[in-house]
Design a protein around this motif. Structure first.
Motif, PDB file in Angstrom:
ATOM      1  N   PRO A 116       0.822  -1.224   0.000  1.00  0.00           N
ATOM      2  CA  PRO A 116       0.000   0.000   0.000  1.00  0.00           C
ATOM      3  C   PRO A 116       0.854   1.271   0.000  1.00  0.00           C
ATOM      4  N   TYR A 117       2.156   1.124   0.313  1.00  0.00           N
ATOM      5  CA  TYR A 117       3.052   2.277   0.394  1.00  0.00           C
ATOM      6  C   TYR A 117       3.905   2.438  -0.861  1.00  0.00           C
ATOM      7  N   GLY A 118       3.687   1.570  -1.849  1.00  0.00           N
ATOM      8  CA  GLY A 118       4.441   1.624  -3.090  1.00  0.00           C
ATOM      9  C   GLY A 118       5.189   0.328  -3.332  1.00  0.00           C
ATOM     10  N   PRO A 119       5.766   0.169  -4.535  1.00  0.00           N
ATOM     11  CA  PRO A 119       6.471  -1.072  -4.873  1.00  0.00           C
ATOM     12  C   PRO A 119       7.798  -1.191  -4.119  1.00  0.00           C
ATOM     13  N   MET A 120       8.153  -2.425  -3.791  1.00  0.00           N
ATOM     14  CA  MET A 120       9.393  -2.696  -3.081  1.00  0.00           C
ATOM     15  C   MET A 120      10.042  -3.928  -3.706  1.00  0.00           C
ATOM     16  N   GLY A 121      11.334  -3.852  -3.965  1.00  0.00           N
ATOM     17  CA  GLY A 121      12.050  -4.998  -4.498  1.00  0.00           C
ATOM     18  C   GLY A 121      12.196  -6.072  -3.431  1.00  0.00           C
ATOM     19  N   VAL A 122      12.011  -7.319  -3.832  1.00  0.00           N
ATOM     20  CA  VAL A 122      12.147  -8.432  -2.896  1.00  0.00           C
ATOM     21  C   VAL A 122      12.980  -9.525  -3.565  1.00  0.00           C
ATOM     22  N   GLU A 123      13.871 -10.116  -2.764  1.00  0.00           N
ATOM     23  CA  GLU A 123      14.688 -11.218  -3.239  1.00  0.00           C
ATOM     24  C   GLU A 123      14.446 -12.412  -2.332  1.00  0.00           C
ATOM     25  N   VAL A 124      14.207 -13.565  -2.946  1.00  0.00           N
ATOM     26  CA  VAL A 124      13.920 -14.789  -2.208  1.00  0.00           C
ATOM     27  C   VAL A 124      14.980 -15.825  -2.562  1.00  0.00           C
ATOM     28  N   LEU A 125      15.558 -16.453  -1.542  1.00  0.00           N
ATOM     29  CA  LEU A 125      16.467 -17.579  -1.727  1.00  0.00           C
ATOM     30  C   LEU A 125      15.815 -18.774  -1.037  1.00  0.00           C
ATOM     31  N   THR A 126      15.433 -19.775  -1.813  1.00  0.00           N
ATOM     32  CA  THR A 126      14.694 -20.915  -1.285  1.00  0.00           C
ATOM     33  C   THR A 126      15.651 -21.943  -0.689  1.00  0.00           C
ATOM     34  N   ASP A 127      15.440 -22.249   0.605  1.00  0.00           N
ATOM     35  CA  ASP A 127      16.226 -23.279   1.276  1.00  0.00           C
ATOM     36  C   ASP A 127      15.733 -24.662   0.882  1.00  0.00           C
ATOM     37  N   TYR A 128      14.420 -24.843   0.871  1.00  0.00           N
ATOM     38  CA  TYR A 128      13.876 -26.111   0.396  1.00  0.00           C
ATOM     39  C   TYR A 128      12.395 -26.014   0.074  1.00  0.00           C
ATOM     40  N   VAL A 129      11.975 -26.904  -0.821  1.00  0.00           N
ATOM     41  CA  VAL A 129      10.570 -27.114  -1.157  1.00  0.00           C
ATOM     42  C   VAL A 129      10.316 -28.598  -0.954  1.00  0.00           C
ATOM     43  N   LYS A 130       9.334 -28.931  -0.146  1.00  0.00           N
ATOM     44  CA  LYS A 130       8.975 -30.327   0.096  1.00  0.00           C
ATOM     45  C   LYS A 130       7.508 -30.506  -0.293  1.00  0.00           C
ATOM     46  N   ASN A 131       7.271 -31.351  -1.287  1.00  0.00           N
ATOM     47  CA  ASN A 131       5.931 -31.570  -1.807  1.00  0.00           C
ATOM     48  C   ASN A 131       5.475 -32.980  -1.429  1.00  0.00           C
ATOM     49  N   ASP A 132       4.513 -33.074  -0.511  1.00  0.00           N
ATOM     50  CA  ASP A 132       3.908 -34.351  -0.107  1.00  0.00           C
ATOM     51  C   ASP A 132       2.444 -34.370  -0.532  1.00  0.00           C
ATOM     52  N   PHE A 133       2.200 -34.073  -1.790  1.00  0.00           N
ATOM     53  CA  PHE A 133       0.840 -33.966  -2.286  1.00  0.00           C
ATOM     54  C   PHE A 133       0.488 -35.173  -3.134  1.00  0.00           C
ATOM     55  N   ASN A 134      -0.695 -35.731  -2.916  1.00  0.00           N
ATOM     56  CA  ASN A 134      -1.180 -36.875  -3.670  1.00  0.00           C
ATOM     57  C   ASN A 134      -2.228 -36.375  -4.669  1.00  0.00           C
ATOM     58  N   ILE A 135      -1.869 -36.374  -5.939  1.00  0.00           N
ATOM     59  CA  ILE A 135      -2.762 -35.836  -6.973  1.00  0.00           C
ATOM     60  C   ILE A 135      -4.055 -36.635  -7.063  1.00  0.00           C
ATOM     61  N   GLU A 136      -3.967 -37.966  -6.966  1.00  0.00           N
ATOM     62  CA  GLU A 136      -5.164 -38.799  -7.095  1.00  0.00           C
ATOM     63  C   GLU A 136      -6.177 -38.506  -5.987  1.00  0.00           C
ATOM     64  N   GLU A 137      -5.698 -38.293  -4.763  1.00  0.00           N
ATOM     65  CA  GLU A 137      -6.598 -38.033  -3.630  1.00  0.00           C
ATOM     66  C   GLU A 137      -6.910 -36.550  -3.450  1.00  0.00           C
ATOM     67  N   CYS A 138      -6.170 -35.689  -4.173  1.00  0.00           N
ATOM     68  CA  CYS A 138      -6.309 -34.229  -4.023  1.00  0.00           C
ATOM     69  C   CYS A 138      -6.127 -33.803  -2.575  1.00  0.00           C
ATOM     70  N   LYS A 139      -5.168 -34.419  -1.906  1.00  0.00           N
ATOM     71  CA  LYS A 139      -4.850 -34.091  -0.518  1.00  0.00           C
ATOM     72  C   LYS A 139      -3.342 -34.099  -0.352  1.00  0.00           C
ATOM     73  N   GLY A 140      -2.905 -33.428   0.692  1.00  0.00           N
ATOM     74  CA  GLY A 140      -1.482 -33.438   0.998  1.00  0.00           C
ATOM     75  C   GLY A 140      -1.014 -32.087   1.468  1.00  0.00           C
ATOM     76  N   SER A 141       0.310 -31.919   1.464  1.00  0.00           N
ATOM     77  CA  SER A 141       0.878 -30.671   1.947  1.00  0.00           C
ATOM     78  C   SER A 141       2.112 -30.288   1.147  1.00  0.00           C
ATOM     79  N   ILE A 142       2.436 -29.037   1.269  1.00  0.00           N
ATOM     80  CA  ILE A 142       3.668 -28.518   0.693  1.00  0.00           C
ATOM     81  C   ILE A 142       4.298 -27.595   1.715  1.00  0.00           C
ATOM     82  N   ASP A 143       5.611 -27.737   1.892  1.00  0.00           N
ATOM     83  CA  ASP A 143       6.370 -26.897   2.813  1.00  0.00           C
ATOM     84  C   ASP A 143       7.429 -26.152   2.022  1.00  0.00           C
ATOM     85  N   VAL A 144       7.571 -24.875   2.316  1.00  0.00           N
ATOM     86  CA  VAL A 144       8.589 -24.048   1.683  1.00  0.00           C
ATOM     87  C   VAL A 144       9.296 -23.274   2.791  1.00  0.00           C
TER      88      VAL A 144
END
Length: 141
Positions: free
Chosen positions: A92-120
């Protein structure tokens, strides 16, 4: 498109500031296209971004999050383990540059059941004004 319930937990830790945690449950939609899972939900006042729509695209190794809607909160973030991503975070105060360095992405999602989790877990720097570590967990129930 399938109706889903999401539980979202966000933790933020900035130097010299006590860890902040936000947790909320909301309804959303889920669909699968080209081996990617899409989750769409409306932000609420609990997240501080009421009036925005969030779209999350995830696959085996990455997560892309886009928020659109309310003026001042449009942004896109990309998370892939070991990768750095630069973006503009509209506030709301204007644009701000942001830099993200990802330590890890963990995807425990089951597509068939449409359930699960993701951690970032990631490090974030906002134009050198604030630096911190964040963790995002999204559970689809």
């Amino acid at each position: 498109m399938k109706d889903i319930t999401l539980k979202i937990i966000g933790k933020q830790q900035y130097e010299g500031i006590e860890e902040d945690q936000m947790e909320f449950v909301t309804d959303g939609k889920l669909y699968v296209r080209n081996n990617s899972i899409y989750i769409i939900y409306d932000e609420t006042e609990v997240s501080g971004m009421e009036g925005c729509k969030t779209t999350i695209k995830m696959n085996d190794k990455s997560v892309r999050m886009r928020r659109t809607g309310k003026v001042g909160f449009n942004t896109e973030l990309y998370f892939e383990t070991g990768k750095r991503f630069n973006s503009i975070y509209e506030t709301p105060y204007g644009p701000m540059g942001v830099e993200v360095l990802t330590d890890y992405v963990k995807n425990d999602f089951n597509i068939e059941e449409c359930k699960g989790s993701i951690d970032v877990e990631y490090q974030v720097s906002m134009e050198g004004l604030a630096e911190g570590r964040n963790k995002l967990t999204i559970n689809v129930m």
